[in-house]
Design an enzyme around this catalytic site. Structure first.
Site, PDB file in Angstrom:
ATOM      1  N   ASP A 108      45.128  -4.352 -58.499  1.00 15.29           N
ATOM      2  CA  ASP A 108      44.981  -5.521 -59.384  1.00 15.29           C
ATOM      3  C   ASP A 108      45.972  -5.521 -60.548  1.00 15.29           C
ATOM      4  O   ASP A 108      46.172  -6.557 -61.185  1.00 15.29           O
ATOM      5  CB  ASP A 108      43.560  -5.576 -59.958  1.00 15.29           C
ATOM      6  CG  ASP A 108      42.509  -5.819 -58.887  1.00 15.29           C
ATOM      7  OD1 ASP A 108      42.896  -6.151 -57.750  1.00 15.29           O
ATOM      8  OD2 ASP A 108      41.315  -5.668 -59.182  1.00 15.29           O
ATOM      9  N   MET A 120      43.088 -10.505 -53.052  1.00 13.25           N
ATOM     10  CA  MET A 120      42.156  -9.772 -53.922  1.00 13.25           C
ATOM     11  C   MET A 120      42.535  -9.901 -55.388  1.00 13.25           C
ATOM     12  O   MET A 120      43.712 -10.039 -55.735  1.00 13.25           O
ATOM     13  CB  MET A 120      42.093  -8.306 -53.527  1.00 13.25           C
ATOM     14  CG  MET A 120      41.120  -8.040 -52.398  1.00 13.25           C
ATOM     15  SD  MET A 120      40.893  -6.274 -52.210  1.00 13.25           S
ATOM     16  CE  MET A 120      39.531  -6.255 -51.054  1.00 13.25           C
TER      17      MET A 120
HETATM   18  O1  F6P Z   1      39.741  -3.522 -57.925  1.00 15.99           O
HETATM   19  C1  F6P Z   1      40.362  -3.535 -56.699  1.00 15.99           C
HETATM   20  C2  F6P Z   1      39.714  -4.508 -55.765  1.00 15.99           C
HETATM   21  O2  F6P Z   1      40.413  -4.447 -54.550  1.00 15.99           O
HETATM   22  C3  F6P Z   1      39.609  -5.938 -56.266  1.00 15.99           C
HETATM   23  O3  F6P Z   1      40.800  -6.648 -56.135  1.00 15.99           O
HETATM   24  C4  F6P Z   1      38.480  -6.477 -55.439  1.00 15.99           C
HETATM   25  O4  F6P Z   1      37.850  -7.532 -56.098  1.00 15.99           O
HETATM   26  C5  F6P Z   1      37.579  -5.300 -55.321  1.00 15.99           C
HETATM   27  O5  F6P Z   1      38.379  -4.148 -55.483  1.00 15.99           O
HETATM   28  C6  F6P Z   1      36.852  -5.189 -53.985  1.00 15.99           C
HETATM   29  O6  F6P Z   1      35.973  -4.123 -54.060  1.00 15.99           O
HETATM   30  P1  F6P Z   1      35.232  -3.357 -52.881  1.00 15.99           P
HETATM   31  O7  F6P Z   1      36.001  -2.121 -52.609  1.00 15.99           O
HETATM   32  O8  F6P Z   1      33.921  -3.007 -53.466  1.00 15.99           O
HETATM   33  O9  F6P Z   1      35.173  -4.269 -51.715  1.00 15.99           O
END
Ligand code: F6P
Length: 359
Positions: A138, A180
């Protein structure tokens, strides 16, 4: 002087975690020789809470520069729950401090994003010697111009957009690609520019669906039969932007709306009559081998962390500012998010070439 260093990776994974671990380890073995021991902590703070640790050997760090994921495993252990005693009756902070002591650690390296840095700061305040390293696709960690994992994800997302271009063109369709980034739109912004998206929709710049639809129609009227919209996972329209997070979630649930890309694609198709499709690369953006840029950055960060250990300069968060690898104080980083400023140079660059943000 003997040194025992604990390393953990916490939060969502990303390419470059292993490259960073390797950078730290190689630099430590190089600098301290047989005077150093590295302890791998399993599954982030969860392993620190439960004393799941393993004494590593130099060979364990060979051959991992190019591998995705993390050799230590990772978990999300939310910061807000760290001081909460749950049903298991475990005092997490006390347990983490106990593991640190039982493992005879001299310092702890935490590789992670915003949540990880907050807990790292908590542990530093509790008296542990902690150094944070900035990981996330991010790119939203305060005080560093770049995090490792970001550029690899930009490359992957750009490749996705490139591929969507050809199929969108063949069919004359609107393609909405969801990238994401729940809070910050850096990844969508950079991949959108690199992939030549026609519209970029990010959480920091709330959109007006009428403007997005009009931009698609304008392109269609100009004979450009397709449009590509790069939409961040956390995108919101101008009305939603006025709401609190929970209120926004409820309003979407009540309306039967799901993801950002589905909301936008559905509305555009209804408003314009143009055929629309959605693509969600999701966790693919976090998988696989790190790019050359991220391997280099990870190595630089790892080496810098080893230097901080040598200087016994703890309570720090490694960063890159401009071209320089440096560090901020953990307490200055914890709890802050680096959002895309509305007048960011990349936003202006995109606008200058006619990319619409729907605002
Ligand atoms: O923070 C990194 C990230 O990939 C974000 O961009 C996304 O919203 C989130 O993690 C997704 O999280 P998870 O691993 O819980 O699916």
């Amino acid at each position: 002087m003997k040194r025992r260093i604990g390393i953990l990776t916490s939060g969502g994974d990303c390419p470059g975690l292993n490259a960073t671990i390797r950078g730290v380890a190689k630099a430590c073995y190089e600098q301290f020789g047989s005077e150093v021991e590295i302890v791998g902590i399993q599954d982030g703070y969860s392993g620190l809470i439960n004393n799941q640790c393993k004494l590593m050997q130099p060979n364990d760090f060979s051959g991992i520069l190019t591998t995705g994921g993390t050799i230590f495993g990772t978990k999300r252990t939310p910061f807000r729950e760290m001081r909460v005693i749950g049903e298991d009756n475990v005092d997490k902070v006390k347990s983490m401090k106990k593991t640190y002591k039982d493992q005879k650690l001299d310092c702890l390296l935490t590789l992670g994003g915003n949540g990880t840095h907050k807990t790292a700061n908590l542990l530093a305040e509790e008296g542990l010697h902690v150094i944070g390293l900035p990981k996330t696709i991010d790119n939203d960690i305060w005080g560093t111009s770049v995090t490792f994992g970001f550029h690899t994800a930009v490359d992957i997302a750009t490749d996705v957009i490139d591929r969507l271009h050809t199929t969108a063109n063949s069919h004359g369709r609107i393609l909405v690609v969801e990238i994401m980034g729940n809070k910050a739109g850096w990844l969508t912004l950079y991949a959108g520019v690199a992939g030549g998206a026609d519209m970029i929709v990010i959480p920091e710049i709330p959109y007006d669906i009428n403007k997005l639809a009009a931009a698609c129609e304008k392109r269609a009227n100009e004979g450009k039969g397709f449009s590509i919209l790069a939409v961040a996972e956390g995108a919101m329209d101008t009305e939603e932007a006025k709401m609190k997070k929970k209120e926004r979630a409820k309003s979407r649930a009540d309306a039967g709306l799901t993801t950002a890309s589905n909301r936008i694609a559905g509305e555009i198709q209804t408003m314009t009559g143009l055929e629309t499709r959605v693509c969600v690369p999701g966790h693919m953006l976090r998988g696989g081998s790190p790019s050359a840029y991220d391997r280099i950055l990870a190595t630089q960060f790892g080496v810098y962390a080893a230097q901080l250990i040598k200087e016994e300069n703890y309570g720090m968060a490694v960063a890159k500012v401009g071209d320089v690898i440096t560090a901020n104080r953990l307490k200055d980083v914890a709890g802050k998010t680096k959002f895309v400023p509305a007048d960011d140079q990349m936003v202006r660059t995109a606008r200058e070439i006619g990319i619409s943000f729907g605002d």
